[in-house]
Design a protein around this motif. Structure first.
Motif, PDB file in Angstrom:
ATOM      1  N   SER A  10      -3.649 -34.503 -53.285  1.00 22.31           N
ATOM      2  CA  SER A  10      -4.794 -34.399 -52.549  1.00 22.31           C
ATOM      3  C   SER A  10      -5.628 -34.732 -53.343  1.00 22.31           C
ATOM      4  O   SER A  10      -5.995 -34.869 -54.451  1.00 22.31           O
ATOM      5  N   SER A  65      -1.737 -26.404 -52.212  1.00 25.12           N
ATOM      6  CA  SER A  65      -1.972 -25.090 -51.196  1.00 25.12           C
ATOM      7  C   SER A  65      -1.756 -25.935 -49.661  1.00 25.12           C
ATOM      8  O   SER A  65      -1.285 -26.877 -49.318  1.00 25.12           O
ATOM      9  N   ASP A  66      -1.220 -25.024 -49.211  1.00 26.35           N
ATOM     10  CA  ASP A  66      -1.411 -25.477 -47.202  1.00 26.35           C
ATOM     11  C   ASP A  66      -1.750 -24.685 -46.493  1.00 26.35           C
ATOM     12  O   ASP A  66      -1.297 -23.750 -46.320  1.00 26.35           O
ATOM     13  N   PRO A  67      -2.955 -24.842 -46.167  1.00 30.08           N
ATOM     14  CA  PRO A  67      -4.340 -23.507 -45.645  1.00 30.08           C
ATOM     15  C   PRO A  67      -4.249 -24.392 -44.387  1.00 30.08           C
ATOM     16  O   PRO A  67      -4.570 -23.427 -43.920  1.00 30.08           O
ATOM     17  N   ARG A  68      -3.790 -24.867 -43.635  1.00 33.04           N
ATOM     18  CA  ARG A  68      -3.844 -25.671 -42.187  1.00 33.04           C
ATOM     19  C   ARG A  68      -2.244 -25.165 -41.801  1.00 33.04           C
ATOM     20  O   ARG A  68      -2.421 -25.239 -40.682  1.00 33.04           O
ATOM     21  N   GLY A  69      -1.137 -24.926 -42.837  1.00 29.35           N
ATOM     22  CA  GLY A  69       0.803 -24.223 -41.988  1.00 29.35           C
ATOM     23  C   GLY A  69       0.500 -23.421 -41.994  1.00 29.35           C
ATOM     24  O   GLY A  69       0.033 -22.177 -41.988  1.00 29.35           O
ATOM     25  N   ASN A  70       1.340 -23.061 -42.859  1.00 30.88           N
ATOM     26  CA  ASN A  70       1.536 -21.831 -43.744  1.00 30.88           C
ATOM     27  C   ASN A  70       1.644 -21.245 -45.330  1.00 30.88           C
ATOM     28  O   ASN A  70       3.131 -21.663 -45.789  1.00 30.88           O
ATOM     29  N   TRP A 107      -8.831 -12.795 -44.930  1.00 27.93           N
ATOM     30  CA  TRP A 107      -8.418 -13.630 -44.374  1.00 27.93           C
ATOM     31  C   TRP A 107      -7.178 -13.768 -44.632  1.00 27.93           C
ATOM     32  O   TRP A 107      -6.898 -13.768 -45.703  1.00 27.93           O
ATOM     33  N   TYR A 109      -5.198 -16.671 -44.905  1.00 27.09           N
ATOM     34  CA  TYR A 109      -4.963 -17.994 -46.525  1.00 27.09           C
ATOM     35  C   TYR A 109      -5.326 -17.259 -47.694  1.00 27.09           C
ATOM     36  O   TYR A 109      -4.685 -17.629 -48.436  1.00 27.09           O
ATOM     37  N   GLN A 134     -15.607 -23.173 -53.210  1.00 26.20           N
ATOM     38  CA  GLN A 134     -15.758 -24.368 -52.379  1.00 26.20           C
ATOM     39  C   GLN A 134     -15.923 -25.967 -52.418  1.00 26.20           C
ATOM     40  O   GLN A 134     -16.987 -25.902 -52.919  1.00 26.20           O
ATOM     41  N   PHE A 138     -15.169 -30.614 -49.163  1.00 26.77           N
ATOM     42  CA  PHE A 138     -15.135 -28.907 -47.648  1.00 26.77           C
ATOM     43  C   PHE A 138     -15.836 -28.481 -46.863  1.00 26.77           C
ATOM     44  O   PHE A 138     -16.255 -28.864 -46.015  1.00 26.77           O
ATOM     45  N   THR A 145     -17.658 -30.074 -38.330  1.00 23.69           N
ATOM     46  CA  THR A 145     -16.605 -29.470 -37.325  1.00 23.69           C
ATOM     47  C   THR A 145     -17.330 -28.602 -37.025  1.00 23.69           C
ATOM     48  O   THR A 145     -17.933 -28.148 -34.748  1.00 23.69           O
TER      49      THR A 145
END
Length: 251
Positions: A10, A65-70, A107, A109, A134, A138, A145
């Protein structure tokens, strides 16, 4: 010390590994691919190769960590698998990389990260929970975005304390050598900044023709951010490199 870094590939892991090595530790960089010098392959989501990857570890810095997945599968169930795989007789310290506000911001996550903290506190292992704000990169990604053509819309009243990832890695390296805290330690950037001010600084440095618009955002999540849910507390350690310095802004 013999140190294993989970999430070694990461953005944090890539600066944390050399920081630990510079402090004199033997470091294994664990990731699902196990690529690069010192890389070991293991998958927290399935437990595959995990026991072999952490065998003999005296210190584990758990940054995966997997903030965009599960995150419930990787961050929570994966942390349980990690706890079961470790050699309790050899392990001296497990440092968990968490996020400031996981106990306050509703949230999914963040709730998963908080649940992972509880897994570790209940494990009986010597642990320190390091909540970090943060990272600068990021924040950059969030701004890019959120930008829509010439307009960048940000939530009104939100604040953050952006932190340099290398300074966070340096702090984690220090914590790894401390006795286990069995509690939460916070590390944040040097300044608490309004989201609108962050956006204006980013736009001026990266997209100078962009107009920043702050707009109210309803809901419990937004209320938590407005109440300073992701800002470090008064006892937090702080970095020195500002977000403006990250952007290359000269005063």
């Amino acid at each position: 010390m013999d140190v294993v870094v989970t999430g070694g590939s990461s953005p944090l892991g890539r600066v944390l590994v050399p920081s630990l090595q510079a402090a004199g530790h033997q470091v294994r960089q664990m990731s699902r691919r196990g690529a690069g010098p010192g890389g070991v392959r293991a998958d927290l989501a399935t437990g595959r190769d995990l026991a072999a990857a952490v065998r003999g570890a005296e210190v584990v810095v758990h940054a995966a960590s997997d903030p965009r997945g599960n995150p419930w599968e990787v961050d929570v169930a994966g942390t349980r698998r990690l706890v079961q795989a470790l050699d309790r007789d050899r392990l001296q310290h497990l440092v968990y990389v968490s996020i400031v506000g996981v106990d306050r911001v509703p949230w999914n996550y963040y709730r998963a990260k908080y649940a992972a903290e509880q897994v570790l506190l209940a494990s009986g292992l010597p642990v320190s929970l390091v909540r970090v704000t943060q990272f600068h990169h990021f924040i950059d990604g969030m701004m890019a975005t959120a930008r829509r053509g010439p307009v960048l819309i940000v939530p009104m009243g939100w604040s953050a304390a952006p932190v340099d990832v290398a300074e966070a890695a340096g702090f984690l390296t220090e914590v790894a050598a401390w006795p286990a805290a069995s509690d939460v330690v916070e590390f944040g950037g040097p300044e608490d900044l309004a989201a609108a001010d962050i956006a204006r600084a980013w736009a001026a440095a990266r997209e100078p023709n962009t107009r920043v618009v702050a707009t109210p955002l309803p809901g419990k999540l937004s209320a938590a951010f407005r109440e300073g849910g992701v800002l470090p507390g008064p006892r937090a350690a702080r970095g020195r490199r500002t977000y403006a310095e990250h952007l290359g802004v000269r005063h």
